[in-house]
Write a protein that holds these residues in place. Sequence first.
Motif, PDB file in Angstrom:
ATOM      1  N   LEU A   1      26.763  51.847  50.804  1.00 54.42           N
ATOM      2  CA  LEU A   1      25.910  50.856  51.448  1.00 54.42           C
ATOM      3  C   LEU A   1      24.532  50.882  50.803  1.00 54.42           C
ATOM      4  O   LEU A   1      23.973  51.949  50.548  1.00 54.42           O
ATOM      5  CB  LEU A   1      25.774  51.163  52.949  1.00 54.42           C
ATOM      6  N   THR A   2      23.993  49.696  50.539  1.00 49.86           N
ATOM      7  CA  THR A   2      22.636  49.573  50.023  1.00 49.86           C
ATOM      8  C   THR A   2      21.879  48.551  50.860  1.00 49.86           C
ATOM      9  O   THR A   2      22.378  47.432  51.072  1.00 49.86           O
ATOM     10  CB  THR A   2      22.624  49.118  48.543  1.00 49.86           C
ATOM     11  N   LEU A   3      20.717  48.932  51.357  1.00 43.81           N
ATOM     12  CA  LEU A   3      19.855  48.025  52.115  1.00 43.81           C
ATOM     13  C   LEU A   3      18.529  47.880  51.393  1.00 43.81           C
ATOM     14  O   LEU A   3      17.905  48.878  51.031  1.00 43.81           O
ATOM     15  CB  LEU A   3      19.600  48.561  53.529  1.00 43.81           C
ATOM     16  N   LYS A   4      18.099  46.646  51.202  1.00 45.79           N
ATOM     17  CA  LYS A   4      16.790  46.396  50.611  1.00 45.79           C
ATOM     18  C   LYS A   4      15.717  46.449  51.704  1.00 45.79           C
ATOM     19  O   LYS A   4      16.020  46.338  52.888  1.00 45.79           O
ATOM     20  CB  LYS A   4      16.773  45.018  49.935  1.00 45.79           C
ATOM     21  N   GLN A   5      14.461  46.609  51.297  1.00 47.66           N
ATOM     22  CA  GLN A   5      13.351  46.583  52.230  1.00 47.66           C
ATOM     23  C   GLN A   5      13.378  45.269  53.024  1.00 47.66           C
ATOM     24  O   GLN A   5      13.453  44.189  52.463  1.00 47.66           O
ATOM     25  CB  GLN A   5      12.025  46.687  51.478  1.00 47.66           C
ATOM     26  N   GLY A   6      13.349  45.370  54.355  1.00 46.22           N
ATOM     27  CA  GLY A   6      13.333  44.187  55.201  1.00 46.22           C
ATOM     28  C   GLY A   6      14.693  43.647  55.569  1.00 46.22           C
ATOM     29  O   GLY A   6      14.801  42.693  56.357  1.00 46.22           O
ATOM     30  N   ASP A   7      15.784  44.213  55.028  1.00 42.08           N
ATOM     31  CA  ASP A   7      17.128  43.779  55.416  1.00 42.08           C
ATOM     32  C   ASP A   7      17.359  44.058  56.898  1.00 42.08           C
ATOM     33  O   ASP A   7      16.972  45.112  57.413  1.00 42.08           O
ATOM     34  CB  ASP A   7      18.200  44.522  54.605  1.00 42.08           C
TER      35      ASP A   7
ATOM     36  N   VAL B   1       4.712  53.520  65.035  1.00 44.00           N
ATOM     37  CA  VAL B   1       4.382  53.687  63.621  1.00 44.00           C
ATOM     38  C   VAL B   1       5.610  53.168  62.876  1.00 44.00           C
ATOM     39  O   VAL B   1       6.710  53.667  63.087  1.00 44.00           O
ATOM     40  CB  VAL B   1       4.112  55.156  63.258  1.00 44.00           C
ATOM     41  N   THR B   2       5.437  52.153  62.058  1.00 40.90           N
ATOM     42  CA  THR B   2       6.568  51.460  61.440  1.00 40.90           C
ATOM     43  C   THR B   2       7.520  52.436  60.745  1.00 40.90           C
ATOM     44  O   THR B   2       7.132  53.122  59.794  1.00 40.90           O
ATOM     45  CB  THR B   2       6.080  50.427  60.412  1.00 40.90           C
ATOM     46  N   PRO B   3       8.771  52.520  61.226  1.00 43.36           N
ATOM     47  CA  PRO B   3       9.738  53.431  60.588  1.00 43.36           C
ATOM     48  C   PRO B   3      10.255  52.844  59.276  1.00 43.36           C
ATOM     49  O   PRO B   3      10.171  51.638  59.050  1.00 43.36           O
ATOM     50  CB  PRO B   3      10.860  53.509  61.627  1.00 43.36           C
ATOM     51  N   LYS B   4      10.790  53.704  58.433  1.00 42.27           N
ATOM     52  CA  LYS B   4      11.381  53.215  57.188  1.00 42.27           C
ATOM     53  C   LYS B   4      12.683  52.473  57.476  1.00 42.27           C
ATOM     54  O   LYS B   4      13.049  51.541  56.750  1.00 42.27           O
ATOM     55  CB  LYS B   4      11.614  54.384  56.225  1.00 42.27           C
ATOM     56  N   ILE B   5      13.376  52.908  58.536  1.00 39.84           N
ATOM     57  CA  ILE B   5      14.590  52.206  58.950  1.00 39.84           C
ATOM     58  C   ILE B   5      14.741  52.350  60.465  1.00 39.84           C
ATOM     59  O   ILE B   5      14.385  53.388  61.034  1.00 39.84           O
ATOM     60  CB  ILE B   5      15.836  52.744  58.208  1.00 39.84           C
ATOM     61  N   LEU B   6      15.239  51.298  61.101  1.00 42.98           N
ATOM     62  CA  LEU B   6      15.462  51.286  62.548  1.00 42.98           C
ATOM     63  C   LEU B   6      16.954  51.135  62.804  1.00 42.98           C
ATOM     64  O   LEU B   6      17.584  50.197  62.307  1.00 42.98           O
ATOM     65  CB  LEU B   6      14.690  50.127  63.186  1.00 42.98           C
ATOM     66  N   LEU B   7      17.524  52.062  63.585  1.00 40.63           N
ATOM     67  CA  LEU B   7      18.954  52.052  63.901  1.00 40.63           C
ATOM     68  C   LEU B   7      19.135  51.694  65.372  1.00 40.63           C
ATOM     69  O   LEU B   7      18.645  52.396  66.257  1.00 40.63           O
ATOM     70  CB  LEU B   7      19.567  53.423  63.606  1.00 40.63           C
TER      71      LEU B   7
ATOM     72  N   GLU C   1       7.929  40.991  62.585  1.00 43.20           N
ATOM     73  CA  GLU C   1       6.494  41.149  62.356  1.00 43.20           C
ATOM     74  C   GLU C   1       6.172  42.360  61.489  1.00 43.20           C
ATOM     75  O   GLU C   1       5.239  42.325  60.688  1.00 43.20           O
ATOM     76  CB  GLU C   1       5.764  41.249  63.701  1.00 43.20           C
ATOM     77  N   GLN C   2       6.941  43.446  61.666  1.00 43.89           N
ATOM     78  CA  GLN C   2       6.665  44.661  60.901  1.00 43.89           C
ATOM     79  C   GLN C   2       7.526  44.772  59.643  1.00 43.89           C
ATOM     80  O   GLN C   2       7.411  45.751  58.900  1.00 43.89           O
ATOM     81  CB  GLN C   2       6.881  45.899  61.796  1.00 43.89           C
ATOM     82  N   ASN C   3       8.386  43.766  59.411  1.00 42.97           N
ATOM     83  CA  ASN C   3       9.272  43.753  58.248  1.00 42.97           C
ATOM     84  C   ASN C   3      10.053  45.058  58.140  1.00 42.97           C
ATOM     85  O   ASN C   3      10.097  45.710  57.085  1.00 42.97           O
ATOM     86  CB  ASN C   3       8.467  43.513  56.964  1.00 42.97           C
ATOM     87  N   ILE C   4      10.679  45.457  59.251  1.00 43.73           N
ATOM     88  CA  ILE C   4      11.410  46.716  59.324  1.00 43.73           C
ATOM     89  C   ILE C   4      12.835  46.542  58.804  1.00 43.73           C
ATOM     90  O   ILE C   4      13.516  45.571  59.138  1.00 43.73           O
ATOM     91  CB  ILE C   4      11.455  47.238  60.778  1.00 43.73           C
ATOM     92  N   THR C   5      13.286  47.476  57.984  1.00 42.42           N
ATOM     93  CA  THR C   5      14.679  47.521  57.562  1.00 42.42           C
ATOM     94  C   THR C   5      15.495  48.001  58.752  1.00 42.42           C
ATOM     95  O   THR C   5      15.187  49.027  59.349  1.00 42.42           O
ATOM     96  CB  THR C   5      14.861  48.480  56.375  1.00 42.42           C
ATOM     97  N   CYS C   6      16.537  47.249  59.124  1.00 45.07           N
ATOM     98  CA  CYS C   6      17.214  47.511  60.400  1.00 45.07           C
ATOM     99  C   CYS C   6      18.726  47.408  60.284  1.00 45.07           C
ATOM    100  O   CYS C   6      19.261  46.531  59.606  1.00 45.07           O
ATOM    101  CB  CYS C   6      16.691  46.503  61.436  1.00 45.07           C
TER     102      CYS C   6
END
Length: 270
Positions: A27-33, A167-173, A199-204
Amino acid sequence: MLVMRDVSKTFNPGTVNEKCALKNLNLTLKQGDFATIVGSNGAGKSTLFNAITGAFFADKGLIMLDGEDITYQKEHVRSKVIGHLFQDPLKGTAPHMTIEENMALAYLRTTTSKNAYFSRIKAADKKKFREQLALLDMGLEDRMKQPVGLLSGGQRQALTLLMATMVTPKILLLDEHTAALDPATAEKVLNLTKKIVSEQNITCLMVTHNMHQALELGNRTLMMDSGNIVLDVSGEEREKMSVDDLLEQFAVRAGKALDNDRILFSKVEA
């Protein structure tokens, strides 16, 4: 932002209870996916999340987050940069502590200081907590001194979402984080989720049993079966896809029809 290569995990190997939960998963996720995940019980959805959070170490494979190899990084270290919400609203908060104290712990957890938990929350921090609570539109900003255990399930889940993204996480599950809520509250928490992630452009990554949500939320839809991702659709292909198309593609890729009644029932939900 996230790269997983040939990740495998087998529980209770060599016993009658042996279970291959993840099998050479990539699996590969880009920033903001923002990817939604659908699959039957036992498909490996929660196991995938646990592999990312470090609840266990993979038997083999590579996991990288924002360019850093976290394959064998301890769970408490990863928790500083990974947000995780569960289906059960009771998880993710300390019920006997106040709303303010819970938010303070979540805020301090993300700091890199070794003395984080011995730090003091300043007046400016408390003001920020109050402002963020007000955005939930649940009146919690006026209840900061009350124990979290007095809140409803929806209020606790909204608070947990806020704590995970202070605090904006690098990834949200998000592991079916609205499934245990009543429809009206679930919709409110889901709308809040979309707002914060956007709004925070979180990878999720979000596990859902709702087929319509799987196609409408975010920019990618993943379907899992037997510890692997059997379908990954995005872009124009996803936009044109109906729920029936998604089920048909699953049957083709997995070699069997989806047998989860809860997911199939969501086909007819308004």
